[in-house]
Design an enzyme around this catalytic site. Structure first.
Site, PDB file in Angstrom:
ATOM      1  N   PHE A   1      38.494  41.095  40.759  1.00 26.57           N
ATOM      2  CA  PHE A   1      37.291  40.565  40.109  1.00 26.57           C
ATOM      3  C   PHE A   1      36.660  39.391  40.850  1.00 26.57           C
ATOM      4  O   PHE A   1      35.514  39.047  40.604  1.00 26.57           O
ATOM      5  CB  PHE A   1      37.618  40.129  38.665  1.00 26.57           C
ATOM      6  CG  PHE A   1      38.327  38.805  38.581  1.00 26.57           C
ATOM      7  CD1 PHE A   1      37.617  37.602  38.705  1.00 26.57           C
ATOM      8  CD2 PHE A   1      39.701  38.725  38.389  1.00 26.57           C
ATOM      9  CE1 PHE A   1      38.275  36.375  38.633  1.00 26.57           C
ATOM     10  CE2 PHE A   1      40.357  37.503  38.318  1.00 26.57           C
ATOM     11  CZ  PHE A   1      39.628  36.323  38.444  1.00 26.57           C
TER      12      PHE A   1
ATOM     13  N   LYS B   1      36.989  51.815  43.940  1.00 22.40           N
ATOM     14  CA  LYS B   1      37.299  51.572  42.521  1.00 22.40           C
ATOM     15  C   LYS B   1      37.198  50.068  42.319  1.00 22.40           C
ATOM     16  O   LYS B   1      38.144  49.329  42.568  1.00 22.40           O
ATOM     17  CB  LYS B   1      38.710  52.093  42.206  1.00 22.40           C
ATOM     18  CG  LYS B   1      38.929  52.493  40.752  1.00 22.40           C
ATOM     19  CD  LYS B   1      38.698  51.380  39.753  1.00 22.40           C
ATOM     20  CE  LYS B   1      39.794  50.355  39.725  1.00 22.40           C
ATOM     21  NZ  LYS B   1      39.458  49.193  38.853  1.00 22.40           N
TER      22      LYS B   1
ATOM     23  N   GLU C   1      37.070  46.441  36.867  1.00 23.12           N
ATOM     24  CA  GLU C   1      36.319  46.739  35.637  1.00 23.12           C
ATOM     25  C   GLU C   1      35.736  45.472  35.010  1.00 23.12           C
ATOM     26  O   GLU C   1      34.888  45.533  34.133  1.00 23.12           O
ATOM     27  CB  GLU C   1      37.197  47.491  34.633  1.00 23.12           C
ATOM     28  CG  GLU C   1      38.380  46.714  34.070  1.00 23.12           C
ATOM     29  CD  GLU C   1      39.622  46.778  34.966  1.00 23.12           C
ATOM     30  OE1 GLU C   1      39.494  46.779  36.210  1.00 23.12           O
ATOM     31  OE2 GLU C   1      40.742  46.789  34.399  1.00 23.12           O
TER      32      GLU C   1
ATOM     33  N   SER D   1      46.290  41.273  42.355  1.00 23.07           N
ATOM     34  CA  SER D   1      47.497  40.475  42.091  1.00 23.07           C
ATOM     35  C   SER D   1      48.721  41.111  42.744  1.00 23.07           C
ATOM     36  O   SER D   1      48.744  42.320  43.004  1.00 23.07           O
ATOM     37  CB  SER D   1      47.714  40.382  40.577  1.00 23.07           C
ATOM     38  OG  SER D   1      47.929  41.674  40.058  1.00 23.07           O
TER      39      SER D   1
ATOM     40  N   CYS E   1      41.925  33.711  46.559  1.00 23.07           N
ATOM     41  CA  CYS E   1      43.309  33.876  46.992  1.00 23.07           C
ATOM     42  C   CYS E   1      43.637  32.909  48.132  1.00 23.07           C
ATOM     43  O   CYS E   1      44.780  32.809  48.537  1.00 23.07           O
ATOM     44  CB  CYS E   1      43.553  35.308  47.435  1.00 23.07           C
ATOM     45  SG  CYS E   1      42.540  35.744  48.837  1.00 23.07           S
TER      46      CYS E   1
ATOM     47  N   GLU F   1      51.279  31.779  40.526  1.00 27.64           N
ATOM     48  CA  GLU F   1      49.840  31.726  40.803  1.00 27.64           C
ATOM     49  C   GLU F   1      49.102  31.400  39.509  1.00 27.64           C
ATOM     50  O   GLU F   1      49.236  32.121  38.521  1.00 27.64           O
ATOM     51  CB  GLU F   1      49.354  33.074  41.357  1.00 27.64           C
ATOM     52  CG  GLU F   1      47.880  33.043  41.700  1.00 27.64           C
ATOM     53  CD  GLU F   1      47.379  34.342  42.331  1.00 27.64           C
ATOM     54  OE1 GLU F   1      47.787  35.416  41.877  1.00 27.64           O
ATOM     55  OE2 GLU F   1      46.570  34.255  43.275  1.00 27.64           O
TER      56      GLU F   1
HETATM   57  P1  NAD Z   1      44.418  42.664  39.369  1.00 25.56           P
HETATM   58  O1  NAD Z   1      45.644  42.957  40.137  1.00 25.56           O
HETATM   59  O2  NAD Z   1      44.551  42.443  37.902  1.00 25.56           O
HETATM   60  O3  NAD Z   1      43.367  43.870  39.540  1.00 25.56           O
HETATM   61  C1  NAD Z   1      43.032  44.394  40.801  1.00 25.56           C
HETATM   62  C2  NAD Z   1      42.672  45.863  40.657  1.00 25.56           C
HETATM   63  O4  NAD Z   1      43.792  46.571  40.130  1.00 25.56           O
HETATM   64  C3  NAD Z   1      41.510  46.102  39.699  1.00 25.56           C
HETATM   65  O5  NAD Z   1      40.648  47.053  40.279  1.00 25.56           O
HETATM   66  C4  NAD Z   1      42.181  46.625  38.433  1.00 25.56           C
HETATM   67  O6  NAD Z   1      41.390  47.562  37.752  1.00 25.56           O
HETATM   68  C5  NAD Z   1      43.446  47.294  38.950  1.00 25.56           C
HETATM   69  N1  NAD Z   1      44.586  47.201  38.025  1.00 25.56           N
HETATM   70  C6  NAD Z   1      44.851  46.200  37.145  1.00 25.56           C
HETATM   71  N2  NAD Z   1      46.024  46.434  36.509  1.00 25.56           N
HETATM   72  C7  NAD Z   1      46.512  47.598  37.005  1.00 25.56           C
HETATM   73  C8  NAD Z   1      47.703  48.368  36.765  1.00 25.56           C
HETATM   74  N3  NAD Z   1      48.611  47.959  35.889  1.00 25.56           N
HETATM   75  N4  NAD Z   1      47.880  49.495  37.462  1.00 25.56           N
HETATM   76  C9  NAD Z   1      46.973  49.908  38.361  1.00 25.56           C
HETATM   77  N5  NAD Z   1      45.825  49.225  38.631  1.00 25.56           N
HETATM   78  C10 NAD Z   1      45.595  48.085  37.964  1.00 25.56           C
HETATM   79  O7  NAD Z   1      43.702  41.435  40.083  1.00 25.56           O
HETATM   80  P2  NAD Z   1      42.439  40.608  39.576  1.00 25.56           P
HETATM   81  O8  NAD Z   1      42.854  39.789  38.397  1.00 25.56           O
HETATM   82  O9  NAD Z   1      41.242  41.465  39.476  1.00 25.56           O
HETATM   83  O10 NAD Z   1      42.193  39.649  40.837  1.00 25.56           O
HETATM   84  C11 NAD Z   1      42.856  38.431  41.013  1.00 25.56           C
HETATM   85  C12 NAD Z   1      44.059  38.574  41.899  1.00 25.56           C
HETATM   86  O11 NAD Z   1      43.681  39.120  43.148  1.00 25.56           O
HETATM   87  C13 NAD Z   1      44.734  37.254  42.216  1.00 25.56           C
HETATM   88  O12 NAD Z   1      46.115  37.432  42.157  1.00 25.56           O
HETATM   89  C14 NAD Z   1      44.288  36.960  43.634  1.00 25.56           C
HETATM   90  O13 NAD Z   1      45.153  36.125  44.375  1.00 25.56           O
HETATM   91  C15 NAD Z   1      44.243  38.333  44.193  1.00 25.56           C
HETATM   92  N6  NAD Z   1      43.416  38.411  45.386  1.00 25.56           N
HETATM   93  C16 NAD Z   1      44.058  38.533  46.586  1.00 25.56           C
HETATM   94  C17 NAD Z   1      43.325  38.573  47.756  1.00 25.56           C
HETATM   95  C18 NAD Z   1      44.019  38.674  49.082  1.00 25.56           C
HETATM   96  O14 NAD Z   1      43.345  38.857  50.064  1.00 25.56           O
HETATM   97  N7  NAD Z   1      45.335  38.566  49.164  1.00 25.56           N
HETATM   98  C19 NAD Z   1      41.927  38.515  47.705  1.00 25.56           C
HETATM   99  C20 NAD Z   1      41.300  38.418  46.473  1.00 25.56           C
HETATM  100  C21 NAD Z   1      42.063  38.368  45.310  1.00 25.56           C
END
Ligand code: NAD
Length: 484
Positions: free
Chosen positions: A149, A173, A176, A226, A281, A375
């Protein structure tokens, strides 16, 4: 609702389907601004079919022609920057200057993709008389990109330009929580001349992601989000024999030496922990102060307190995120840490429904506290103390993550020592957010990245292509030798 219900984008157009819908919020007001469909296996399959139909022609198009789309796309990103930034602000909450920076970064990523014909040609060598070996790079096929997000425009553009310019067809994808920008990206790419079916946008959450990981015709999956979900996706995609690059969460440490330039350190550290409301991140999360750094902390307090919520710092993504972050702060305080800048009571007049938190700095935190280890993903910086640089590095090295680390010092020797010994993929000196810019690649270490390679820059070429090794002999006089 400001925006109509969203639809998946398949085969060059938006398609309607009877799917469950999820509300999309503006984090600055708490208002519902749209609804996003929650796709599952059937919708992923429809998208994959469209991508498969487009793949033969797109992959056979010479790369020099493919990148012409991205020259035009970059110009469109720049021409539409106000509109695209406003969209990011609306669905993600970040302030206008941050949203504009995100679009400019998308343009820079696209610029890199335009240079791929110059940097991705294969190799050729006459390996014995009259015999040539050469390597040509071919696309992997149908690929997927799953995004978080916090950067609704930039993170999709980490993968789209490179993967598609290298000849793949893609299923995106998006998160959401911020799904609106993705449809606009697809529209602009179509306007730039991308053939129908080369990019699909499939909205949804867990079910859509699982369907992507399971679909037999998707060859590669990139994921950003994450660590918890990165592990799930990496295991599921690779157990289905796909290549996968999954970037996870972070806990970035900034080591501050007593000789650091006071103004540079204070302003960079506060900008790093509070930019995008701490939802990067690469954001500073733990400051490890070595010996006497109170003069720097005093200045950090002034800089952080001067920030006005709603003007200098946007809201966090959701009511649940605000609650989670506040709980971390409350718990640290209850354990004896001292909240020296407190953003918990932030209110923006006229936007009382927004999910605002001001910059928060917590001193006298110990490395064993939860807030120093997990985090938080909000505008919160904790300060732990160390007696020397080795002790500071032990704190940094103990983290399971490994995205970024930085050191603030005037000593070249100390800077070099920290760069060498920090256990992180991206390290900086006197830089609060050590993001490598193109052509350098973005990617962490440890539990901040699963898989091999990086997601942007030169490091991504290997992931989005497969090398074909060709050996030819057209010279009849070349003879026969032990290699023939
Ligand atoms: P998230 O892991 O909750 O969601 C990421 C994606 O995974 C979304 O598209 C979501 O729909 C999907 N998703 C969520 N739960 C799922 C599940 N149980 N099974 C399968 N798919 C699922 O992450 P977020 O809250 O959208 O973003 C924040 C996180 O992203 C933070 O931890 C941040 O550090 C990380 N991030 C990392 C980088 C990097 O380059 N390392 C860059 C940006 C963000």
């Amino acid at each position: 609702m400001k925006y109509a219900e969203l639809q998946n984008y398949v085969g060059g157009g938006f398609v309607s389907a009877q799917l469950p819908l999820l509300d999309v919020y503006n984090p600055a007001s708490g208002d519902v601004i749209s609804r996003v469909p929650l796709s599952a296996a059937r919708e992923v399959d429809v998208a994959v079919r469209a991508a498969k139909a487009a793949f033969p022609a797109w992959s056979a198009t010479p790369i020099k022609e493919r990148v012409q789309v991205f020259y035009r796309y970059k110009a469109l990103l720049e021409a539409h920057i106000d509109e695209l930034a406003a969209l990011v602000t609306e669905e993600n909450g970040k302030i206008t200057s941050e949203a504009r920076a995100e679009i400019l970064k998308s343009a820079e990523l696209t610029e890199f993709a335009c240079s791929l014909p110059q940097i991705a040609p294969g190799e050729m060598l006459e390996v014995s008389r009259g015999v040539e070996c050469r390597i040509e790079r071919f696309p992997v096929g149908i690929v997927a990109s799953i995004t978080p997000f916090n950067f609704p425009n930039m993170v999709p553009n980490w993968s789209i330009p490179n993967a598609i310019a290298l000849g793949n067809c893609m299923i995106l994808k998006p998160s959401e929580l911020v799904p609106i920008s993705a449809g606009r990206i697809a529209e602009l790419l179509k306007e730039a001349g991308l053939p129908d079916g080369v990019l699909q946008v499939v909205h949804g959450g867990k079910d859509a992601v699982e369907a992507v990981c399971d679909h037999p015709d998707i060859a590669a999956v990139s994921f950003v989000g994450s660590t918890k979900v990165a592990k799930i996706v990496y295991k599921r995609a690779t157990s289905n024999l796909k290549r996968c690059l999954a970037l996870g969460g972070a806990k970035n440490h900034l080591i501050v030496m007593p000789d650091a330039d006071r103004e540079m350190a204070a302003t960079n550290i506060v900008a790093s922990m509070s930019g995008c409301a701490g939802q990067r991140c690469m954001a500073a999360s733990v400051m490890v102060g070595v010996q006497k750094v109170d003069h720097i902390i005093e200045r950090m307090k002034e800089v952080a307190r001067a920030m006005v919520p709603g003007k200098d710092i946007g809201p966090v993504i959701s009511a649940a995120a605000k609650e989670r972050i506040s709980r971390y702060i409350d718990e640290a305080e209850a354990q004896g840490a001292k909240v020296i800048v407190d953003g918990r009571k932030a209110v923006v007049p006229g936007r009382e429904g927004g999910y605002y938190l001001g910059p928060t700095i917590i001193d006298h935190v110990t490395p064993d506290m939860r807030i120093a280890q997990e985090e938080v993903f909000g505008p919160v910086l904790v300060i732990v103390r160390a007696n020397d640089v080795d002790e500071a590095l032990r704190v940094e090295n103990a983290s399971p993550y490994g995205n970024a680390a930085s050191v603030f010092t005037e000593s070249g020797g100390v800077a070099r020592y920290v760069m060498e010994h920090a256990s992180a993929g991206m390290v900086g000196v006197n830089v609060g957010v050590p993001v490598p810019r193109e052509p350098f690649s973005f990617g962490g270490w440890n539990e901040s990245r699963f898989g091999v390679g990086d997601i942007t820059g030169r490091g991504s070429i290997e992931f989005w292509t497969q090398a074909k090794k060709m050996t030819t002999k057209w010279n009849r006089e070349a003879g026969v030798n032990w290699m023939s």
